[in-house]
Design an enzyme around this catalytic site. Structure first.
Site, PDB file in Angstrom:
ATOM      1  N   GLU A 130       0.807  -1.220   0.000  1.00  0.00           N
ATOM      2  CA  GLU A 130       0.000   0.000   0.000  1.00  0.00           C
ATOM      3  C   GLU A 130       0.840   1.270   0.000  1.00  0.00           C
ATOM      4  OE1 GLU A 130      -3.095   0.123   2.899  1.00  0.00           O
ATOM      5  OE2 GLU A 130      -3.906  -1.808   2.322  1.00  0.00           O
ATOM      6  N   GLU A 174      -5.167  -8.746   1.422  1.00  0.00           N
ATOM      7  CA  GLU A 174      -5.766  -8.356   2.712  1.00  0.00           C
ATOM      8  C   GLU A 174      -7.248  -8.096   2.541  1.00  0.00           C
ATOM      9  OE1 GLU A 174      -4.008  -5.052   4.884  1.00  0.00           O
ATOM     10  OE2 GLU A 174      -2.006  -5.685   4.278  1.00  0.00           O
TER      11      GLU A 174
HETATM   12  C1  BGC Z   1      -2.922  -2.252   6.112  1.00  0.00           C
HETATM   13  C2  BGC Z   1      -2.766  -2.909   7.451  1.00  0.00           C
HETATM   14  C3  BGC Z   1      -3.845  -2.420   8.403  1.00  0.00           C
HETATM   15  C4  BGC Z   1      -5.189  -2.760   7.807  1.00  0.00           C
HETATM   16  C5  BGC Z   1      -6.357  -2.382   8.683  1.00  0.00           C
HETATM   17  C6  BGC Z   1      -4.357  -2.195   5.629  1.00  0.00           C
HETATM   18  O1  BGC Z   1      -4.540  -1.096   4.821  1.00  0.00           O
HETATM   19  O2  BGC Z   1      -2.093  -2.837   5.152  1.00  0.00           O
HETATM   20  O3  BGC Z   1      -1.493  -2.639   7.943  1.00  0.00           O
HETATM   21  O4  BGC Z   1      -3.733  -2.969   9.671  1.00  0.00           O
HETATM   22  O5  BGC Z   1      -5.321  -2.043   6.604  1.00  0.00           O
HETATM   23  O6  BGC Z   1      -6.456  -1.017   8.872  1.00  0.00           O
END
Ligand code: BGC
Length: 462
Positions: free
Chosen positions: A172, A367
């Site tokens: 990101e 993610e």
């Molecule tokens: C990030 C994580 C973060 C998650 C939740 C993502 O954008 O890569 O580091 O914990 O979001 O906020």
């Protein structure tokens, strides 16, 4: 899409990866142990008011000491991959030069353990934790970051390239913008021009590291090889929608926000330059970065896979009060943590990648997850403690349904990583936003299962 269908992994293709995603600063702790140098969040979190309750990543989930147990939990729940990041300042305390052997040994042991457990290691080189020594030298504003990062990346490729099949350069890039333009993330600088320059240098560092990867491993085609090693990048796509689609102000705002956010990375990565709209915005707002001839060829390296982080969409309006109204009117809804429940975001993001940017390489959902959700600890029959997180279950199932729809339509997605196993250090929110499917009792040696962990275990049952 109801969020109620009892999908299981058998509804997904054979060999599809199911993983847990984490990052070094958020879980490792041991922030000043065994030779690790400070990174920008170690310093930033100590500035009063920057994180919830002044919380720091000092201890986090103590993965540094407890990784065997935590990796064991991933395995026990049925996951088959762990996406983790290396801490740059644990490997090279000053960011360049001297290597910290104890840091290298730690990752060696953790990766060995993953392999023993059948968890495919999926590594990220940079997840927001720049060595503080490099920040003293200008951090991402200093063009030298391209060389610093390439040296660090090259060292890890050479050290772990034979055992880690998937490598992402950056997680990101927008976080670096937030840290240099908005001051909300480390290092806490606050100028739009800084944000744009930091992002440009980061993209060049990405391109240079991918070139280094090809030099070392000799494979030049963007063909994914399951045996590895493969290289990619992780970008988050939160598409902005106008709250009132017929309102020209809302439509223009959403369009500009998309340009300033994910398109500002995807355009150079896949189209070889910034878009006309972004260039105009940057020129009009005196924030054009310094760019060198050849930068866009450097940035646009062929990649083996693309990592997509997807949590939600964003709804914009020139009249903020109309946002919630418009979402409710359109049949959307909100979760008890205040975030909108919009699982179609994952399908939209995949469509954007394919149709707007011609991304034809395999995509991994690197993610997806949500926070809080009625996290009261209750004691069940037999005295076992549990957390009922109904909203998280609905959220995950909703996203998986839309992911399945995309797969059924032929989108080449190869894996899904849940964010995350344990509640951890959630950046400015400290330990206050709980993203885990297992509850971390900070300071105590115990973990408490949430219902979502049991749901995932059922889902992943062979
Ligand atoms: C990030 C994580 C973060 C998650 C939740 C993502 O954008 O890569 O580091 O914990 O979001 O906020």
């Amino acid at each position: 899409m109801t969020g109620n269908l009892p999908l299981t992994k058998k509804d997904f293709p054979e060999g599809f990866r199911w993983g847990i995603a984490t990052s070094a600063a958020q879980i490792e702790g041991a922030a000043f142990e065994d030779g690790k140098g400070p990174e920008i969040w170690d310093i930033f979190s100590r500035i009063p008011g920057k994180t919830f309750g002044g919380q720091t990543p000092d201890q986090a989930c103590d993965y540094y000491h407890k990784y065997p147990e935590q990796l064991g939990m991933m395995k026990e729940l049925g996951f088959d991959s762990h996406r983790f990041s290396f801490s740059w300042s644990r490997i090279m305390p000053d960011g360049t030069g001297k290597v910290n052997r104890k840091g290298v040994d730690f990752y060696k042991s953790a990766i060995d353990r993953m392999l023993e457990l059948g968890l495919m290691p999926n590594a990220t080189l940079y997840h927001w934790d720049l060595p503080q020594e490099l920040e003293y030298r200008g951090g991402f504003l200093n063009r030298d970051v391209v060389n610093w990062f390439t040296e660090y990346a090259g060292f890890l490729f050479e050290t772990f390239g034979d055992v880690v099949p998937m490598w992402s350069t950056f997680n990101e890039p927008i976080a670096t913008y937030v840290g240099y333009a908005l001051g909300v993330f480390a290092p806490g600088r606050k100028l739009e021009k800084f944000g744009r320059q930091a992002n440009h240098n980061l993209l060049c560092a990405h391109g240079s590291a991918v070139k280094r990867f090809r030099e070392i491993f000799g494979r030049k085609k963007d063909v994914f090889d399951p045996a590895g090693p493969n290289v990619g990048i992780v970008v988050d796509v939160w598409h902005h929608h106008p709250a009132r689609p017929d309102d020209p102000g809302d439509a223009a705002l959403a369009e500009l926000e998309n340009e300033k956010a994910y398109r500002s990375y995807l355009h150079p990565l896949f189209k070889g330059g910034y878009s006309g709209a972004l260039l105009k915005y940057m020129a009009d707002n005196d924030c054009l970065p310094d760019m060198l001839p050849g930068d866009f060829e450097l940035i646009r390296q062929p990649l083996d896979f693309f990592g997509l982080n997807c949590y939600n969409r964003v709804v914009d309006s020139t009249d903020p009060a109309s946002v919630r109204k418009s979402v409710e009117f359109a049949g959307g809804n909100y979760m008890d943590n205040g975030a909108e429940f919009y699982p179609k975001a994952i399908y939209d993001a995949l469509r954007i990648l394919k149709e707007d940017f011609g991304v034809g390489i395999p995509v991994y959902i690197t993610e997806n997850g949500t926070y809080n959700c009625e996290e009261e600890v209750v004691t069940g029959p037999g005295g076992t403690e549990r957390v009922h997180d109904v909203t998280r279950i609905r959220y995950i199932q909703g996203f998986l349904e839309w992911l399945k729809k995309a797969l059924d339509e032929g989108y080449d997605v190869r894996g899904y990583y849940l964010w995350t196993l344990l509640d951890n250090f959630e950046w400015p929110a400290g330990n206050s936003m709980r993203f885990g499917i297992v509850r971390t009792e900070y300071g105590a040696p115990s973990y408490i299962m949430k219902d979502s962990a049991c749901m995932m275990k059922d889902f992943l049952r062979p």
